[in-house]
Scaffold this motif. Structure first.
Motif, PDB file in Angstrom:
ATOM      1  N   MET A 159       0.837  -1.203   0.000  1.00 32.68           N
ATOM      2  CA  MET A 159       0.000   0.000   0.000  1.00 32.68           C
ATOM      3  C   MET A 159       0.871   1.252   0.000  1.00 32.68           C
ATOM      4  SD  MET A 159      -3.131  -1.162   2.526  1.00 32.68           S
ATOM      5  CE  MET A 159      -4.322  -0.228   1.553  1.00 32.68           C
ATOM      6  N   ARG A 160       0.229   2.378  -0.214  1.00 31.77           N
ATOM      7  CA  ARG A 160       0.897   3.682  -0.130  1.00 31.77           C
ATOM      8  C   ARG A 160      -0.110   4.676   0.452  1.00 31.77           C
ATOM      9  NH1 ARG A 160      -1.097   6.704  -4.407  1.00 31.77           N
ATOM     10  NH2 ARG A 160      -2.088   5.453  -6.051  1.00 31.77           N
ATOM     11  N   TRP A 161       0.384   5.839   0.853  1.00 30.91           N
ATOM     12  CA  TRP A 161      -0.489   6.877   1.395  1.00 30.91           C
ATOM     13  C   TRP A 161      -0.856   7.869   0.302  1.00 30.91           C
ATOM     14  CZ3 TRP A 161      -2.558   5.956   5.926  1.00 30.91           C
ATOM     15  CH2 TRP A 161      -1.873   5.177   6.869  1.00 30.91           C
ATOM     16  N   GLU A 162      -2.103   8.249   0.249  1.00 33.70           N
ATOM     17  CA  GLU A 162      -2.562   9.308  -0.659  1.00 33.70           C
ATOM     18  C   GLU A 162      -3.550  10.191   0.089  1.00 33.70           C
ATOM     19  OE1 GLU A 162      -5.204   9.353  -4.648  1.00 33.70           O
ATOM     20  OE2 GLU A 162      -3.196   8.494  -4.892  1.00 33.70           O
ATOM     21  N   ASP A 163      -3.168  11.462   0.258  1.00 34.58           N
ATOM     22  CA  ASP A 163      -3.996  12.425   0.996  1.00 34.58           C
ATOM     23  C   ASP A 163      -4.345  11.903   2.386  1.00 34.58           C
ATOM     24  OD1 ASP A 163      -4.007  14.129  -1.222  1.00 34.58           O
ATOM     25  OD2 ASP A 163      -5.776  13.143  -2.078  1.00 34.58           O
ATOM     26  N   VAL A 202      -3.998   3.524   0.298  1.00 34.55           N
ATOM     27  CA  VAL A 202      -4.543   3.020  -0.966  1.00 34.55           C
ATOM     28  C   VAL A 202      -3.614   1.918  -1.475  1.00 34.55           C
ATOM     29  CG1 VAL A 202      -5.634   5.228  -1.538  1.00 34.55           C
ATOM     30  CG2 VAL A 202      -3.316   4.744  -2.371  1.00 34.55           C
ATOM     31  N   LYS A 203      -4.134   1.106  -2.400  1.00 30.69           N
ATOM     32  CA  LYS A 203      -3.331   0.025  -2.968  1.00 30.69           C
ATOM     33  C   LYS A 203      -2.175   0.600  -3.785  1.00 30.69           C
ATOM     34  CE  LYS A 203      -6.109  -3.151  -1.367  1.00 30.69           C
ATOM     35  NZ  LYS A 203      -6.936  -3.969  -2.264  1.00 30.69           N
ATOM     36  N   ALA A 204      -0.997   0.053  -3.587  1.00 33.60           N
ATOM     37  CA  ALA A 204       0.179   0.558  -4.297  1.00 33.60           C
ATOM     38  C   ALA A 204       0.126   0.220  -5.777  1.00 33.60           C
ATOM     39  CB  ALA A 204       1.458   0.005  -3.668  1.00 33.60           C
ATOM     40  N   PHE A 205      -0.420  -0.947  -6.115  1.00 37.20           N
ATOM     41  CA  PHE A 205      -0.491  -1.372  -7.510  1.00 37.20           C
ATOM     42  C   PHE A 205      -1.960  -1.512  -7.907  1.00 37.20           C
ATOM     43  CE2 PHE A 205       3.541  -2.981  -5.829  1.00 37.20           C
ATOM     44  CZ  PHE A 205       4.425  -2.385  -6.716  1.00 37.20           C
ATOM     45  N   ASP A 206      -2.541  -0.412  -8.332  1.00 39.94           N
ATOM     46  CA  ASP A 206      -3.945  -0.361  -8.728  1.00 39.94           C
ATOM     47  C   ASP A 206      -4.105   0.911  -9.545  1.00 39.94           C
ATOM     48  OD1 ASP A 206      -6.644  -0.266  -9.067  1.00 39.94           O
ATOM     49  OD2 ASP A 206      -7.169  -0.286  -6.941  1.00 39.94           O
ATOM     50  N   ASP A 207      -4.207   0.771 -10.864  1.00 44.38           N
ATOM     51  CA  ASP A 207      -4.210   1.956 -11.726  1.00 44.38           C
ATOM     52  C   ASP A 207      -5.613   2.403 -12.126  1.00 44.38           C
ATOM     53  OD1 ASP A 207      -4.795  -0.140 -13.373  1.00 44.38           O
ATOM     54  OD2 ASP A 207      -3.137   0.173 -14.778  1.00 44.38           O
ATOM     55  N   ASP A 208      -6.641   1.843 -11.499  1.00 45.21           N
ATOM     56  CA  ASP A 208      -8.005   2.327 -11.731  1.00 45.21           C
ATOM     57  C   ASP A 208      -8.313   3.456 -10.747  1.00 45.21           C
ATOM     58  OD1 ASP A 208      -8.617   0.590 -13.800  1.00 45.21           O
ATOM     59  OD2 ASP A 208      -9.230  -1.005 -12.437  1.00 45.21           O
ATOM     60  N   PRO A 209      -9.283   4.313 -11.071  1.00 39.53           N
ATOM     61  CA  PRO A 209      -9.652   5.374 -10.119  1.00 39.53           C
ATOM     62  C   PRO A 209     -10.070   4.795  -8.779  1.00 39.53           C
ATOM     63  CG  PRO A 209     -10.673   5.750 -12.260  1.00 39.53           C
ATOM     64  CD  PRO A 209     -10.068   4.381 -12.316  1.00 39.53           C
ATOM     65  N   LEU A 210      -9.756   5.526  -7.717  1.00 39.12           N
ATOM     66  CA  LEU A 210     -10.159   5.087  -6.398  1.00 39.12           C
ATOM     67  C   LEU A 210     -11.668   5.160  -6.268  1.00 39.12           C
ATOM     68  CD1 LEU A 210      -7.470   6.939  -4.237  1.00 39.12           C
ATOM     69  CD2 LEU A 210      -7.480   4.531  -4.905  1.00 39.12           C
ATOM     70  N   PRO A 211     -12.248   4.340  -5.407  1.00 36.51           N
ATOM     71  CA  PRO A 211     -13.705   4.421  -5.206  1.00 36.51           C
ATOM     72  C   PRO A 211     -14.136   5.852  -4.890  1.00 36.51           C
ATOM     73  CG  PRO A 211     -12.808   2.484  -4.103  1.00 36.51           C
ATOM     74  CD  PRO A 211     -11.630   3.275  -4.600  1.00 36.51           C
ATOM     75  N   GLY A 212     -15.109   6.354  -5.659  1.00 36.63           N
ATOM     76  CA  GLY A 212     -15.606   7.709  -5.454  1.00 36.63           C
ATOM     77  C   GLY A 212     -14.907   8.756  -6.294  1.00 36.63           C
ATOM     78  N   GLU A 271      10.993  -3.012   5.086  1.00 33.49           N
ATOM     79  CA  GLU A 271      12.188  -2.228   4.747  1.00 33.49           C
ATOM     80  C   GLU A 271      12.325  -2.061   3.239  1.00 33.49           C
ATOM     81  OE1 GLU A 271      14.137  -0.569   6.893  1.00 33.49           O
ATOM     82  OE2 GLU A 271      12.665  -1.234   8.377  1.00 33.49           O
ATOM     83  N   VAL A 272      12.059  -3.116   2.475  1.00 30.25           N
ATOM     84  CA  VAL A 272      12.145  -3.007   1.018  1.00 30.25           C
ATOM     85  C   VAL A 272      11.060  -2.064   0.495  1.00 30.25           C
ATOM     86  CG1 VAL A 272      11.964  -4.264  -1.168  1.00 30.25           C
ATOM     87  CG2 VAL A 272      13.206  -5.281   0.757  1.00 30.25           C
ATOM     88  N   ALA A 273       9.843  -2.193   1.027  1.00 30.14           N
ATOM     89  CA  ALA A 273       8.733  -1.361   0.558  1.00 30.14           C
ATOM     90  C   ALA A 273       9.011   0.123   0.752  1.00 30.14           C
ATOM     91  CB  ALA A 273       7.452  -1.757   1.277  1.00 30.14           C
ATOM     92  N   LYS A 274       9.688   0.475   1.849  1.00 19.77           N
ATOM     93  CA  LYS A 274       9.985   1.887   2.125  1.00 19.77           C
ATOM     94  C   LYS A 274      10.785   2.533   0.995  1.00 19.77           C
ATOM     95  CE  LYS A 274      10.050   1.239   7.159  1.00 19.77           C
ATOM     96  NZ  LYS A 274      10.925   1.110   8.358  1.00 19.77           N
ATOM     97  N   LYS A 275      11.637   1.740   0.355  1.00 18.58           N
ATOM     98  CA  LYS A 275      12.463   2.271  -0.725  1.00 18.58           C
ATOM     99  C   LYS A 275      11.630   2.692  -1.928  1.00 18.58           C
ATOM    100  CE  LYS A 275      16.200  -0.012  -1.725  1.00 18.58           C
ATOM    101  NZ  LYS A 275      17.124  -1.129  -2.041  1.00 18.58           N
ATOM    102  N   TYR A 276      10.420   2.159  -2.022  1.00 16.63           N
ATOM    103  CA  TYR A 276       9.558   2.434  -3.169  1.00 16.63           C
ATOM    104  C   TYR A 276       8.349   3.283  -2.775  1.00 16.63           C
ATOM    105  CZ  TYR A 276      12.444  -1.145  -5.295  1.00 16.63           C
ATOM    106  OH  TYR A 276      13.525  -1.872  -5.764  1.00 16.63           O
ATOM    107  N   GLY A 277       8.444   3.925  -1.611  1.00 12.27           N
ATOM    108  CA  GLY A 277       7.370   4.801  -1.172  1.00 12.27           C
ATOM    109  C   GLY A 277       6.109   4.059  -0.779  1.00 12.27           C
ATOM    110  N   MET A 278       6.258   2.823  -0.351  1.00 11.58           N
ATOM    111  CA  MET A 278       5.110   1.997  -0.001  1.00 11.58           C
ATOM    112  C   MET A 278       5.217   1.528   1.445  1.00 11.58           C
ATOM    113  SD  MET A 278       4.766  -0.380  -3.448  1.00 11.58           S
ATOM    114  CE  MET A 278       6.223  -1.351  -3.067  1.00 11.58           C
ATOM    115  N   PHE A 279       4.145   0.917   1.923  1.00 11.46           N
ATOM    116  CA  PHE A 279       4.209   0.172   3.170  1.00 11.46           C
ATOM    117  C   PHE A 279       3.459  -1.138   2.990  1.00 11.46           C
ATOM    118  CE2 PHE A 279       0.287   2.583   3.637  1.00 11.46           C
ATOM    119  CZ  PHE A 279      -0.575   1.700   4.275  1.00 11.46           C
ATOM    120  N   ILE A 280       3.704  -2.076   3.872  1.00 13.41           N
ATOM    121  CA  ILE A 280       3.121  -3.414   3.773  1.00 13.41           C
ATOM    122  C   ILE A 280       2.133  -3.616   4.916  1.00 13.41           C
ATOM    123  CG2 ILE A 280       3.579  -5.902   3.776  1.00 13.41           C
ATOM    124  CD1 ILE A 280       4.677  -4.433   1.321  1.00 13.41           C
ATOM    125  N   THR A 281       0.971  -4.147   4.592  1.00  9.18           N
ATOM    126  CA  THR A 281       0.043  -4.553   5.645  1.00  9.18           C
ATOM    127  C   THR A 281      -0.118  -6.069   5.630  1.00  9.18           C
ATOM    128  OG1 THR A 281      -2.165  -4.320   6.593  1.00  9.18           O
ATOM    129  CG2 THR A 281      -2.023  -4.224   4.196  1.00  9.18           C
TER     130      THR A 281
END
Length: 472
Positions: free
Chosen positions: A149-153, A157-167, A242-252
């Protein structure tokens, strides 16, 4: 096998020769700092970083001490009690891939010269020793699933999901993320580093799977003995972050972040060898499972509720143990277990006998489990099955999701616990679990999880507000 579980700290200390050899090896590799990590009741590692010059003191039981009970939600000890002492297991040394100046080592906790009764690693070592005394060695492979995942506003949100977010616009209906080539390609920068890193650790990565939920992945690497596999799962949870941080992501590792997600599980693939010939005792004649394997299945099913209480240890775990979900991404059936039953390659059962390997897969486990406690109960249940020749009955090779309650009752099929409260109440009343975990560990685990359930049960969710605010 050399003795693995010691009852006095003096016997557990590594030899001075081994300590000198490991220190020389690590210094030659450029290591300057040590992360000596003990495991808490939830299966999370804790540490105090120390410089390399303190290595000998650490190995002699004279390194940093911990007031473990000071960071527990349900402390058994108080501020007037002795601290716990970590003793490193030098077989678990690994240079950290994210910072090669640091070495990680798993440590066992001791209290007043004896194994600390709230040290999960000691609990598993005790179970391993009992299995060895009975003539067996237990092995395990775990299938870790997680969502990137990654943070947006300020929202996840899902890190790998190129469709518009719900709403935020049209979100077209799509197939499940699972096995998707396009998303596999989009994820490769992240996945390549994971594959290379895991292989550099010597874990023998086989493949990475895009799983059913968007941005969900599974890593498949080779099995090993159960203590090492428990260590690997704990280390992997840190490594992934630790790996995810390098790509601006986090893991849940949360099993079920949203209603549309496929559950993130951690299936336990369990096997045993005989000490007499080192052969897999689950392999029978003519490519079939042995009688011993079926007795182990019987033991696992006998203690299924207790194992599930540990292996599915959060209130959120049980949101994933359902057969059907409306609005599911890519389908209807969850492929998650809901019954305490077994079958031949039947993924609707808790216990599956895979068609391509001689192991027993427990599908009712997720990434939030404490692997040490889960595998201790699993090993003990397996021994119970072998020693008492427990008959699991005939395998169920039908789609259990389609059975009615009446058909379930007629077939004497029992459901898995429906929620955390059901699971932990059964665990707390079980003499077998008490023997394996010990009185203190069982009491503290139950107390913490009962508190978790109470806080969850008192919370008012968005679903409740949407459902009832204006209904009546």
């Amino acid at each position: 096998m050399a003795k693995i579980y010691h009852t006095t700290m003096a016997d557990a200390l590594p030899s001075k020769k081994r300590v000198a050899e490991e220190k020389a090896r690590l210094e030659k590799a450029g290591v300057k700092y040590i992360l000596s990590c003990w495991i808490d009741m939830l299966g999370l590692p804790k540490t105090k970083p120390i410089p390399m010059k303190e290595f000998e003191a650490l190995c002699a039981g004279k390194g940093p001490q911990f007031a473990v009970h000071s960071v527990s939600f349900v402390p058994e000890l108080g501020p007037n009690d002795s601290d716990q002492i970590p003793v490193p297991d030098l077989d678990s040394l690994v240079i950290c891939p994210w910072d090669k100046t640091c070495v990680w080592v798993f440590s066992d906790l001791w209290w007043e010269g004896k194994p600390y009764n709230l040290c999960p690693r000691q609990t598993l070592k005790r179970a391993v020793q009992k299995a060895d005394d009975a003539g067996y060695k237990a092995f395990c492979g775990i299938e870790p699933e997680f969502i990137a995942m990654r943070w947006e506003d300020g929202q996840p949100v899902k890190a790998f999901d190129d469709d518009p977010l719900p709403g935020d616009g049209l979100r077209p209906r799509r197939q499940a993320f699972g096995y998707d080539v396009e998303y596999s390609i989009d994820s490769m920068e992240f996945l390549k580093e994971l594959i290379d890193t895991v292989n550099d650790l010597g874990w023998d990565m086989k493949d990475v799977v895009c799983e059913g939920a968007y941005s969900q992945f599974e890593l498949d690497f080779t099995y090993t003995d159960i203590l090492q596999m428990a260590d690997r799962l704990v280390f992997l949870r840190v490594l992934l972050k630790e790996v995810a941080k390098k790509y601006g992501m986090f893991i849940t590792f949360m099993p079920k972040p949203t209603i549309g997600d496929w559950r993130s599980g951690a299936h336990i693939n369990f096997s045993m060898t005989s000490n007499s010939d080192n052969k897999n005792v689950f392999e029978g004649k003519d490519g079939k499972f042995s009688d011993t394997a079926y007795h182990v299945v019987g033991g696992l099913l006998k203690h299924a509720t207790e194992i599930t209480a540990i292996a599915c240890s959060t209130v959120n775990s049980y949101n994933g143990l359902v057969p059907i979900v409306g609005g599911f991404e890519g389908g209807v059936y969850t492929w998650a277990p809901t019954t305490m039953a077994y079958g031949d390659n039947n993924r609707s059962c808790m216990i599956r006998l895979p068609q391509n390997r001689f192991c027993i897969e427990n599908r009712a486990a997720d990434m939030c489990m404490n692997p040490y406690l889960s595998l201790a109960l699993t090993t003990a249940a397996a021994l119970d099955g072998i020693e008492n020749k427990i008959d699991p009955g005939d395998p169920l090779n039908i789609n259990l999701y389609t059975l009615s309650p009446e058909e379930m009752k007629e077939a004497n099929i029992k459901s898995l616990p429906r929620n955390l409260l059901e699971a932990i109440e059964a665990l707390n009343e079980d003499d077998f679990a008490r023997e394996v975990l010990g009185d203190s560990m069982l009491l503290q685990f139950f107390s913490y999880k009962k508190d978790e359930w109470d806080r969850y049960h008192q919370a008012v969710t968005n679903w409740e507000v949407e459902e009832f605010l204006r209904l009546y």
